[in-house]
Design an enzyme around this catalytic site. Sequence first.
Site, PDB file in Angstrom:
ATOM      1  N   HIS A  62      -2.330  -8.707   2.333  1.00  0.00           N
ATOM      2  CA  HIS A  62      -1.229  -8.353   4.079  1.00  0.00           C
ATOM      3  C   HIS A  62      -1.976  -8.884   5.533  1.00  0.00           C
ATOM      4  O   HIS A  62      -1.200  -9.621   6.221  1.00  0.00           O
ATOM      5  CB  HIS A  62      -0.627  -7.276   3.755  1.00  0.00           C
ATOM      6  CG  HIS A  62       0.212  -6.371   5.641  1.00  0.00           C
ATOM      7  ND1 HIS A  62       1.514  -7.039   6.040  1.00  0.00           N
ATOM      8  CD2 HIS A  62      -0.371  -5.920   6.190  1.00  0.00           C
ATOM      9  CE1 HIS A  62       1.381  -6.436   6.926  1.00  0.00           C
ATOM     10  NE2 HIS A  62       0.239  -5.922   7.630  1.00  0.00           N
ATOM     11  N   GLN A  66       5.387  -4.172  19.030  1.00  0.00           N
ATOM     12  CA  GLN A  66       3.711  -4.330  18.907  1.00  0.00           C
ATOM     13  C   GLN A  66       2.477  -5.270  19.174  1.00  0.00           C
ATOM     14  O   GLN A  66       2.141  -5.023  19.881  1.00  0.00           O
ATOM     15  CB  GLN A  66       3.796  -4.173  16.862  1.00  0.00           C
ATOM     16  CG  GLN A  66       2.135  -3.941  17.235  1.00  0.00           C
ATOM     17  CD  GLN A  66       2.506  -4.558  15.227  1.00  0.00           C
ATOM     18  OE1 GLN A  66       3.459  -4.125  15.103  1.00  0.00           O
ATOM     19  NE2 GLN A  66       1.786  -4.174  14.480  1.00  0.00           N
ATOM     20  N   GLU A 123       7.445  -1.835   6.824  1.00  0.00           N
ATOM     21  CA  GLU A 123       6.715  -1.754   5.957  1.00  0.00           C
ATOM     22  C   GLU A 123       6.583  -0.989   4.450  1.00  0.00           C
ATOM     23  O   GLU A 123       6.698   0.101   5.274  1.00  0.00           O
ATOM     24  CB  GLU A 123       4.757  -1.497   6.374  1.00  0.00           C
ATOM     25  CG  GLU A 123       4.844  -2.901   8.040  1.00  0.00           C
ATOM     26  CD  GLU A 123       3.836  -1.969   8.429  1.00  0.00           C
ATOM     27  OE1 GLU A 123       3.346  -1.223   8.435  1.00  0.00           O
ATOM     28  OE2 GLU A 123       3.683  -3.391   9.273  1.00  0.00           O
ATOM     29  N   ARG A 147       8.029  -5.323  15.954  1.00  0.00           N
ATOM     30  CA  ARG A 147       7.163  -6.548  15.791  1.00  0.00           C
ATOM     31  C   ARG A 147       7.181  -6.655  17.409  1.00  0.00           C
ATOM     32  O   ARG A 147       5.513  -7.374  18.419  1.00  0.00           O
ATOM     33  CB  ARG A 147       6.755  -7.548  15.232  1.00  0.00           C
ATOM     34  CG  ARG A 147       7.588  -7.480  13.441  1.00  0.00           C
ATOM     35  CD  ARG A 147       6.258  -6.508  13.277  1.00  0.00           C
ATOM     36  NE  ARG A 147       6.252  -6.348  11.585  1.00  0.00           N
ATOM     37  CZ  ARG A 147       5.466  -5.506  11.293  1.00  0.00           C
ATOM     38  NH1 ARG A 147       4.276  -4.775  11.588  1.00  0.00           N
ATOM     39  NH2 ARG A 147       5.794  -5.483   9.805  1.00  0.00           N
ATOM     40  N   THR A 175       8.772   6.432  10.938  1.00  0.00           N
ATOM     41  CA  THR A 175       9.143   6.871   9.458  1.00  0.00           C
ATOM     42  C   THR A 175       8.941   7.485   8.512  1.00  0.00           C
ATOM     43  O   THR A 175       8.996   9.126   8.192  1.00  0.00           O
ATOM     44  CB  THR A 175       6.584   7.060   9.839  1.00  0.00           C
ATOM     45  OG1 THR A 175       6.262   6.347  10.741  1.00  0.00           O
ATOM     46  CG2 THR A 175       5.804   6.607   8.851  1.00  0.00           C
ATOM     47  N   ASP A 208      -2.067   5.941   9.572  1.00  0.00           N
ATOM     48  CA  ASP A 208      -1.950   4.300   8.221  1.00  0.00           C
ATOM     49  C   ASP A 208      -3.065   3.867   8.486  1.00  0.00           C
ATOM     50  O   ASP A 208      -3.715   3.258   9.552  1.00  0.00           O
ATOM     51  CB  ASP A 208      -0.472   3.930   9.217  1.00  0.00           C
ATOM     52  CG  ASP A 208      -0.275   2.806   8.203  1.00  0.00           C
ATOM     53  OD1 ASP A 208      -0.190   3.036   6.904  1.00  0.00           O
ATOM     54  OD2 ASP A 208       1.217   1.791   8.962  1.00  0.00           O
ATOM     55  N   GLU A 260       5.696 -11.297   7.195  1.00  0.00           N
ATOM     56  CA  GLU A 260       5.390 -12.401   6.552  1.00  0.00           C
ATOM     57  C   GLU A 260       6.876 -13.035   5.369  1.00  0.00           C
ATOM     58  O   GLU A 260       6.488 -14.069   4.982  1.00  0.00           O
ATOM     59  CB  GLU A 260       4.577 -11.037   5.782  1.00  0.00           C
ATOM     60  CG  GLU A 260       3.767 -10.442   6.034  1.00  0.00           C
ATOM     61  CD  GLU A 260       2.442  -9.845   5.595  1.00  0.00           C
ATOM     62  OE1 GLU A 260       3.424  -8.602   4.924  1.00  0.00           O
ATOM     63  OE2 GLU A 260       2.422  -9.815   4.138  1.00  0.00           O
ATOM     64  N   GLU A 314       5.200   0.824   2.131  1.00  0.00           N
ATOM     65  CA  GLU A 314       3.874   1.558   1.933  1.00  0.00           C
ATOM     66  C   GLU A 314       3.679   2.693   0.422  1.00  0.00           C
ATOM     67  O   GLU A 314       5.262   3.418   0.416  1.00  0.00           O
ATOM     68  CB  GLU A 314       3.610   1.773   2.976  1.00  0.00           C
ATOM     69  CG  GLU A 314       2.984   1.392   4.457  1.00  0.00           C
ATOM     70  CD  GLU A 314       2.294   1.395   5.638  1.00  0.00           C
ATOM     71  OE1 GLU A 314       1.671   2.260   5.103  1.00  0.00           O
ATOM     72  OE2 GLU A 314       2.615   0.342   6.490  1.00  0.00           O
ATOM     73  N   ASP A 335       7.129   2.336   7.300  1.00  0.00           N
ATOM     74  CA  ASP A 335       6.875   2.220   8.233  1.00  0.00           C
ATOM     75  C   ASP A 335       7.045   1.037   9.136  1.00  0.00           C
ATOM     76  O   ASP A 335       6.908   0.205   9.692  1.00  0.00           O
ATOM     77  CB  ASP A 335       4.788   2.045   8.106  1.00  0.00           C
ATOM     78  CG  ASP A 335       4.776   2.256   9.193  1.00  0.00           C
ATOM     79  OD1 ASP A 335       4.886   2.624  11.005  1.00  0.00           O
ATOM     80  OD2 ASP A 335       3.391   1.342   9.537  1.00  0.00           O
ATOM     81  N   LYS A 356       5.406   1.587  16.236  1.00  0.00           N
ATOM     82  CA  LYS A 356       5.413   2.610  15.186  1.00  0.00           C
ATOM     83  C   LYS A 356       6.137   3.444  14.748  1.00  0.00           C
ATOM     84  O   LYS A 356       6.996   3.953  14.653  1.00  0.00           O
ATOM     85  CB  LYS A 356       4.259   2.208  14.564  1.00  0.00           C
ATOM     86  CG  LYS A 356       2.951   0.784  14.480  1.00  0.00           C
ATOM     87  CD  LYS A 356       3.989   0.150  12.790  1.00  0.00           C
ATOM     88  CE  LYS A 356       2.798  -0.683  12.974  1.00  0.00           C
ATOM     89  NZ  LYS A 356       3.339  -1.658  11.859  1.00  0.00           N
TER      90      LYS A 356
HETATM   91 MN    MN Z   1       1.838   0.541   8.146  1.00  0.00          MN
END
Ligand code: MN
Length: 398
Positions: A119, A226, A185, A223, A243, A112, A344, A187, A219, A239
Amino acid sequence: MTTTWAPVPAGSGFGVDNLPYGVFTPAGGDPRVGVRIGDHVLDLAAALNDPVFSADSLNPFLALGPAAWRGVRAEIVALLTDPAGEAAHAAALHPLADVALRLPFEVADYVDFYASEQHATNLGRMFRPDAAALLPNWKHLPVGYHGRAGTVVSSGTPVVRPAGQRKAPSDEAPVFGPSVRLDIEAELGFVVGAPSEAGKPVGTGGFAEHVFGVCLVNDWSARDIQAWEYVPLGPFLGKSFATSVSPWVVPLEALGAARTATPAQDLAPLPHLVDEEPWGLDIALEVELNGQIVSRPPYGQMYWSPAQMLAHMTSNGARLRTGDLFASGTISGPERDQRGSFIELTWNGAEPLRLADGTERTFLEDGDTVTLRATAPAPGGGRIDLGEVTGRIAPSPA
Ligand code: MN
């Protein structure tokens, strides 16, 4: 749009100019490879009488390489546009409602990236408010990490809230329990077909020789887990629990009209990362939470192209395998409603999203459903559809 005898509803983004590949199981049958046309799937093993498609993954076909990919696509287009094709092949068409869609390919390695300047800038501002938003390496190389291939799951698979260790800066000591900051996420994923030899880097010019096509990737990211674990070796258990990928892989050949320049790279990359004919992609995504669109991330704004990601990933001589998946990293545009993650969108939880039902969200709650969708310009005007990837949050058993 080219005319086909197959039923394609008006306005469908799944016409003959798209033809994404997937794996499906018909009622009472075995899994096999098909292409989507309208709201049907064409059984390729039956229509082309080719055993490479009597498989429960795209991998045997992907391994054949770009000449075979082009040849098969031409055959499918010919079959679907030949008026005589209907009599011969109508029986190979299955309504999507009658089949189960599966994970389209067996994932070899999963990498990834972190290719969106917006971002990376947003996360830098939140986590390092007193320092430069971008770290010194960011404009010299596409930053990435190795994810967990074995937990890449098909769209619709429930996402169980992960448990893990977390410690907020204000906490005295870490605790273990279900994540309270579960995020997404949005993507794009790039699916490698043709392998490469160990010790031989694949340059940016080798992108279309090795990469078969594109899928959507969510993904999922915890948080809190992480933030505590990632120093100094990068993302790990925050993570690797799940996925999700979309059921359809759109071949690069269908994305010719979407190909575009990348945004100006204000720091010239080193020679091995120069992309002479850039692989920017004008793909429009949307993020839906419980039926409400909360963001529209634009892929065309991504700083690093997927050809540069591929060149970087193999620049040390690491070989590619059929089924390798590399994802772009969260896609975020410059506007607030173009951000591809809730961290975000809500600025680390400080600015909750107000939803149509009157509730607010910062991070995901049990029972929430997130769906990503995307479209791209079609060769003859209109748009092709990349389909969707969806997942619902199931409660932690912990
Ligand atoms: Mn990602």
